[in-house]
Design a protein around this motif. Sequence first.
Motif, short mmCIF file in Angstrom:
data_model
loop_
_atom_site.label_atom_id
_atom_site.label_comp_id
_atom_site.label_asym_id
_atom_site.label_seq_id
_atom_site.Cartn_x
_atom_site.Cartn_y
_atom_site.Cartn_z
N GLN A 746 0.83 -1.21 0.00
CA GLN A 746 0.00 0.00 0.00
C GLN A 746 0.87 1.26 0.00
O GLN A 746 0.49 2.27 -0.55
CB GLN A 746 -0.94 0.00 1.22
N GLY A 747 2.04 1.20 0.62
CA GLY A 747 3.00 2.30 0.54
C GLY A 747 2.45 3.61 1.08
O GLY A 747 2.19 4.55 0.31
N LEU A 748 2.27 3.70 2.40
CA LEU A 748 1.70 4.91 3.00
C LEU A 748 2.70 6.05 3.12
O LEU A 748 2.30 7.20 3.31
CB LEU A 748 1.15 4.58 4.39
N SER A 749 3.95 5.77 3.02
CA SER A 749 5.00 6.79 3.04
C SER A 749 6.25 6.19 2.43
O SER A 749 6.39 4.97 2.33
CB SER A 749 5.29 7.27 4.48
N THR A 750 7.16 7.03 2.00
CA THR A 750 8.40 6.55 1.40
C THR A 750 9.50 7.58 1.58
O THR A 750 9.34 8.75 1.22
CB THR A 750 8.22 6.22 -0.09
N TRP A 751 10.61 7.15 2.17
CA TRP A 751 11.72 8.07 2.36
C TRP A 751 12.55 8.24 1.09
O TRP A 751 13.51 8.99 1.09
CB TRP A 751 12.62 7.60 3.51
N GLN A 752 12.17 7.57 0.01
CA GLN A 752 12.89 7.74 -1.25
C GLN A 752 12.48 9.03 -1.95
O GLN A 752 13.09 9.42 -2.94
CB GLN A 752 12.60 6.55 -2.17
N LYS A 753 11.43 9.67 -1.48
CA LYS A 753 10.99 10.94 -2.04
C LYS A 753 11.16 12.02 -0.99
O LYS A 753 11.60 11.77 0.13
CB LYS A 753 9.52 10.83 -2.48
N THR A 754 10.79 13.23 -1.35
CA THR A 754 10.85 14.33 -0.38
C THR A 754 9.73 14.15 0.64
O THR A 754 8.74 13.45 0.38
CB THR A 754 10.68 15.68 -1.09
N PRO A 755 9.86 14.77 1.81
CA PRO A 755 8.78 14.65 2.80
C PRO A 755 7.42 15.08 2.26
O PRO A 755 6.40 14.47 2.58
CB PRO A 755 9.25 15.58 3.94
N ALA A 756 7.40 16.14 1.45
CA ALA A 756 6.13 16.61 0.89
C ALA A 756 5.53 15.58 -0.05
O ALA A 756 4.32 15.32 -0.03
CB ALA A 756 6.35 17.93 0.16
N GLU A 757 6.35 14.97 -0.89
CA GLU A 757 5.85 13.94 -1.81
C GLU A 757 5.41 12.69 -1.06
O GLU A 757 4.45 12.01 -1.45
CB GLU A 757 6.92 13.59 -2.84
N SER A 758 6.11 12.36 0.02
CA SER A 758 5.73 11.20 0.81
C SER A 758 4.33 11.37 1.40
O SER A 758 3.57 10.40 1.50
CB SER A 758 6.74 10.98 1.94
N ARG A 759 3.96 12.59 1.77
CA ARG A 759 2.64 12.82 2.37
C ARG A 759 1.50 12.60 1.38
O ARG A 759 0.35 12.44 1.79
CB ARG A 759 2.57 14.24 2.93
N GLU A 760 1.80 12.60 0.10
CA GLU A 760 0.75 12.31 -0.88
C GLU A 760 0.22 10.88 -0.72
O GLU A 760 -0.90 10.58 -1.14
CB GLU A 760 1.28 12.51 -2.30
N HIS A 761 1.03 9.99 -0.14
CA HIS A 761 0.63 8.59 0.04
C HIS A 761 -0.06 8.34 1.38
O HIS A 761 -0.53 7.22 1.62
CB HIS A 761 1.85 7.68 -0.07
N ASN A 762 -0.11 9.34 2.25
CA ASN A 762 -0.70 9.16 3.57
C ASN A 762 -2.18 8.81 3.47
O ASN A 762 -2.90 9.33 2.62
CB ASN A 762 -0.52 10.41 4.43
N ARG A 763 -2.63 7.93 4.37
CA ARG A 763 -4.04 7.53 4.41
C ARG A 763 -4.53 7.47 5.85
O ARG A 763 -3.74 7.38 6.79
CB ARG A 763 -4.24 6.15 3.76
#
Length: 810
Positions: A746-763
Amino acid sequence: MSNCWRSRRGTVFSCGFEPGLFSCFGVLLLTTHVLYGEANTNTSVVVQKDAQFDITYLDTVTSENQTIYAFNHTVSKNKTEGVRVSVELLSERPNGPVLFVVRQKQAVLSFQVPLILRGLYQRKYQYTQVGRTLCQPPTLALSEMQFFYVDVSTLSTSGVHYQLRVSRVESFTLQTDKKFTFNATPSQPQCPVYDLDNNVAFIGMYQTMTKTGAITVQRKDFPSNSFYVVVVVKTEDEACGGPLKFYSLLPDELLDAGNRSKTLDVVVSPAINSNVYIMGVLFCLGIFLSFYILTFLVACIENKRLHRKRAGLLKAADMSPAETGKGLSPASPYEYGSFADNGSTMSSEPVTDSMASAETNDGYMERPLDVVGRCRQESLSSVEEDDYDTLADIDSDKNIVRTKKYLCVSDLARKDKRVLNKKYQIYFWNIATIAVFYALPVIQLVITYQTVVNVTGNQDICYYNFLCAHPLGALSSFNNILSNLGYVMLGLLFLLIVLQRDILHNRALMRNDTPALECGIPKHFGLFYAMGTALMMEGLLSACYHVCPNYTNFQFDTSFMYMIAGLCMLKLYQKRHPDINASAYSAYACLAAVIFFSVLGVVFGKGNTAFWVVFSVIHIVATMLLSTQLYYVGRWRLDSGILRRILYVIYTDCIQQCSGPMYIDRMVLLVMGNIVNWSLAAYGLIKRPNDFASYLLAIAICNLLLYFAFYIIMKLRSGERVLFLALVCILFTAVVWGFALFFFFQGLSTWQKTPAESREHNRDCILLSFFDDHDIWHFLSSIAMFGSFLVLLTMDDDLDTIQREKIYVF
């Protein structure tokens, strides 16, 4: 999305903006609202005007005149309102900026127009439209008339035209569960304090976002029982991971900011209360304690079954062979080509797998259990392991035994049992030592990370699922830490199960039980103890990682995953090859190399062609070396003569007589293994996946699954059975792994992107309003790993009464 909620646990703040737009925001929550500033002007004429709200004033200012706009409004003690000052510069390219100073009771705010804001690499952008929100001065009276002034001045000798408008902000207070929509630009933020890109991080909690973001607010952090929500639009998208534009800058060149106006929705939702925390903890404990209860019940049932079986055996021992109807029994079909019990040597005729399966071995007689294996009694003189066993019989030499066409477990279980127990116990003691020295600095580091987050308020440091991150005390995401409890509890349960089996086996050895001495797969529990310890450490280190998950501590969560995969593969190989399995030192050295490459891949692997070429070559070479080791059962040497021997084998087996491989089964496994690993190496070289740690773990899991499938197939092919308990474990584990992987991806966050981009996956949370998808992955994967360990522990229980001369090696 909406407003402020007073609850025991605090509030949850989240915001987002219209789909399809990409922009970068800074979000700040704070309590202080006093600003200080001063205006230094050099004017000869001062003009004061009485001004009113919601009226647009068009005027001109020069260095020779200064204009002061006087406003008055009624401030109520029990009502919070805001005042919005909006300014636009109408003159093109003025000789100097215009200074606006707002003087209030106990506060002064100043800004210049054009407003200069700096972006990445100190690039400067100018804005001719500026808007600022004023704080409401405090008052003790229920209602009070207050004045504030807007001073306008400039040092420009030519007239500068401007536009001024002051209006009330009626919806200054957010309401719970009520969406508030507004527009913002870098020069027109929507809050009265610390509201520019260069000062938004001075106080409170802040984070960057692109499309959505959330901050959990705790009452303990805001003793005044109130806070401001600040939304600042960044001057550039690069701060949030957008494309980096190229500019050919001249000294002091000002860049056009373009259209940076964004529409946002802000909502304040009530946070969960203490009851939800209690339910989450009880749910987590209840799930894993149920496994303890279930294991206890199964152990009781199994104990009764064994007692009945033992009683039946004792009764049968008192009966004559004629009464029992037992006589001669055929040996395993895989004994063709091995040493016969009557001392005969191997047949000179070549034997194929089909022939071995078709023959009946009528000439072999099963020996009594108390006689079998006397040729390999334990040595009482030494407990050290040598390269060659001190056996007098030339037929027992390793080079003769291990090169037979078909091997039995007795052929590879000839070493002193105490030596092997000592060898495999080192696995446990080494991993215990590694765990201590690894965990202590990890715990210290993550405590430091969490402290930095709490002190600075910078929520870009840690990659949480902010829409389902429930704080507790100093921890920002307690639910992600709690969900790792399963690894620890189930790892401990597995250690208890292994300990119980170890105790029973030692008691059987002390009683000189023949089945324990001469039957079944040799019982060595050191690797099982290491596996259970690794599972517990995976839970501890995963919990540490989720204290503050980020780019610099990812290996905390993956290191023991590699170890678990490696230990499972070693245990699977050890079952049929106890004498020749890798030592703990070489095994952990290889696992350390894997972890080393994991770090290198994350740090240097992204887009680095040289790294991927080197790694792919090493991967393929390591696969070929391991294949050679497995095919020849360790009877080969890597020295200066290796190339000559390879050429000789190719000449004799492929050119001179063109014979097929001698060990067909092993060859099939190794061919499949090489196809899989070469394919994975090619995929990595071509695709170059960003998540190198997961890619490396996928390689280990694929090899483990391949060998496990081969083991089960060969076990059934050799006439062995899978008992009911082991079959249930296999089916249950496979189903749980399937569900676990679904939630993992499901990938709710990822440190491979910027913090702002990681928040796009938050649920949002999906279980008990407390756990998210990744927490469920923790639950299910811990159960699946525990089930996988039970499979390895029980899959050969059907062989406990079978002589080792009848158990085939594969």
